[in-house]
Design a protein around this motif. Structure first.
Motif, short mmCIF file in Angstrom:
data_model
loop_
_atom_site.label_atom_id
_atom_site.label_comp_id
_atom_site.label_asym_id
_atom_site.label_seq_id
_atom_site.Cartn_x
_atom_site.Cartn_y
_atom_site.Cartn_z
N VAL A 1 0.96 -1.18 -0.14
CA VAL A 1 -0.34 -0.04 -0.07
C VAL A 1 0.81 1.29 0.02
O VAL A 1 0.58 2.07 -0.71
N ARG A 2 2.03 1.35 0.95
CA ARG A 2 2.75 2.48 1.07
C ARG A 2 3.44 2.61 -0.25
O ARG A 2 3.64 3.83 -0.71
N GLU A 3 3.75 1.60 -0.90
CA GLU A 3 4.53 1.82 -2.28
C GLU A 3 3.54 2.24 -3.23
O GLU A 3 4.09 3.23 -4.06
N ILE A 4 2.48 2.00 -3.53
CA ILE A 4 1.40 2.38 -4.30
C ILE A 4 1.29 3.90 -3.99
O ILE A 4 1.46 4.85 -5.02
N LEU A 5 0.99 4.27 -2.87
CA LEU A 5 0.93 5.52 -2.44
C LEU A 5 2.19 6.51 -2.95
O LEU A 5 2.03 7.73 -3.44
N LYS A 6 3.11 6.07 -2.78
CA LYS A 6 4.43 6.79 -2.85
C LYS A 6 4.56 6.88 -4.64
O LYS A 6 4.91 8.27 -4.85
N THR A 7 4.27 5.94 -5.11
CA THR A 7 4.37 5.82 -6.62
C THR A 7 3.52 6.87 -7.19
O THR A 7 3.58 7.93 -7.93
N LEU A 8 2.08 6.89 -6.71
CA LEU A 8 1.11 7.71 -7.35
C LEU A 8 1.37 9.09 -6.95
O LEU A 8 1.11 10.14 -7.55
N ASN A 9 1.84 9.44 -5.61
CA ASN A 9 2.09 10.82 -5.13
C ASN A 9 3.13 11.48 -5.98
O ASN A 9 3.25 12.58 -6.32
N THR A 10 4.43 10.64 -6.37
CA THR A 10 5.36 11.22 -7.05
C THR A 10 5.26 11.23 -8.61
O THR A 10 5.72 12.13 -9.17
N LYS A 11 4.52 10.44 -9.13
CA LYS A 11 4.20 10.26 -10.39
C LYS A 11 3.32 10.75 -11.15
O LYS A 11 3.09 10.93 -12.34
N ILE A 12 2.08 11.31 -10.49
CA ILE A 12 0.86 11.89 -11.02
C ILE A 12 1.04 13.32 -11.07
O ILE A 12 1.23 13.73 -9.93
#
Ligand code: S3P
Length: 174
Positions: free
Chosen positions: A163-174
């Motif tokens: 979950v943390r990895e998804i949030l990190k990815t979405l926060n930095t890449k969107i």
């Protein structure tokens, strides 16, 4: 890349953790949680093994297409998809309109372990389970990669880490 996609759509093989990770992600974001398999069983009023047994995979895929269409209408939802959703490109086109697609990549060992005691997935039931997993994974992996906006390797991660990895990815890449 679309700005501010309303939905987060989880793609990936059976047993990669879409449902359990998706539920937790939805809870953390205050989003609704939708599972296309649940929509399908609702339409048919029977379990997935029963749908396969009584009407066959083709009919299941028809219901799954309807579920993809319904899920794509959602707003601020985490959508867990069935592992075969990528077999029909229309499903993906639909889900992409309102969502960002995240491929949860898991290796065959993790999938094997996660599905070992499970009898609800008809495509893994007959024959050697590991062989079934490897065959289908080889077939599908290129599609998950092609359709996913992002790939997250969840093989070494537990649910919280995923979950943390998804949030990190979405926060930095969107
Ligand atoms: C399938 C995956 C299952 C379910 C059905 C078919 C597939 O969902 O839709 O058994 O073709 O990979 P999960 O990925 O949630 O197990």
């Amino acid at each position: 890349m679309k700005k501010n996609p309303s939905n987060i759509v989880l793609l990936g093989f059976m047993g990669c953790g879409k449902t359990v990770i998706g539920k937790r992600l939805a809870q953390m974001l205050g989003y609704d949680f939708v599972d296309t398999d649940d929509l399908v069983t609702g339409y048919a009023s029977m379990s997935i093994p029963h749908i396969f047994e009584k009407y066959g995979e083709c009919y299941f895929r028809e219901l799954e297409a309807k579920a993809a269409e319904e899920a794509a209408q959602k707003d601020q939802a985490v959508i867990a998809t069935g592992g075969g959703i990528i077999k029909n490109k229309k499903n993906i086109e639909m889900l992409k309109i309102t969502g960002v697609l995240v491929y949860l990549k898991a290796d065959s060992e993790k999938i094997y372990k996660n599905t070992l005691n499970d009898s609800t997935r008809p495509l893994l039931q007959d024959g050697d389970r590991m062989e079934n997993i490897q065959r289908l994974l080889t077939e599908r992996e290129p599609l998950y990669v092609e359709y996913g906006d992002f790939v997250i390797d969840v093989s070494p991660l537990n649910v919280e880490q995923g979950v943390r990895e998804i949030l990190k990815t979405l926060n930095t890449k969107i």
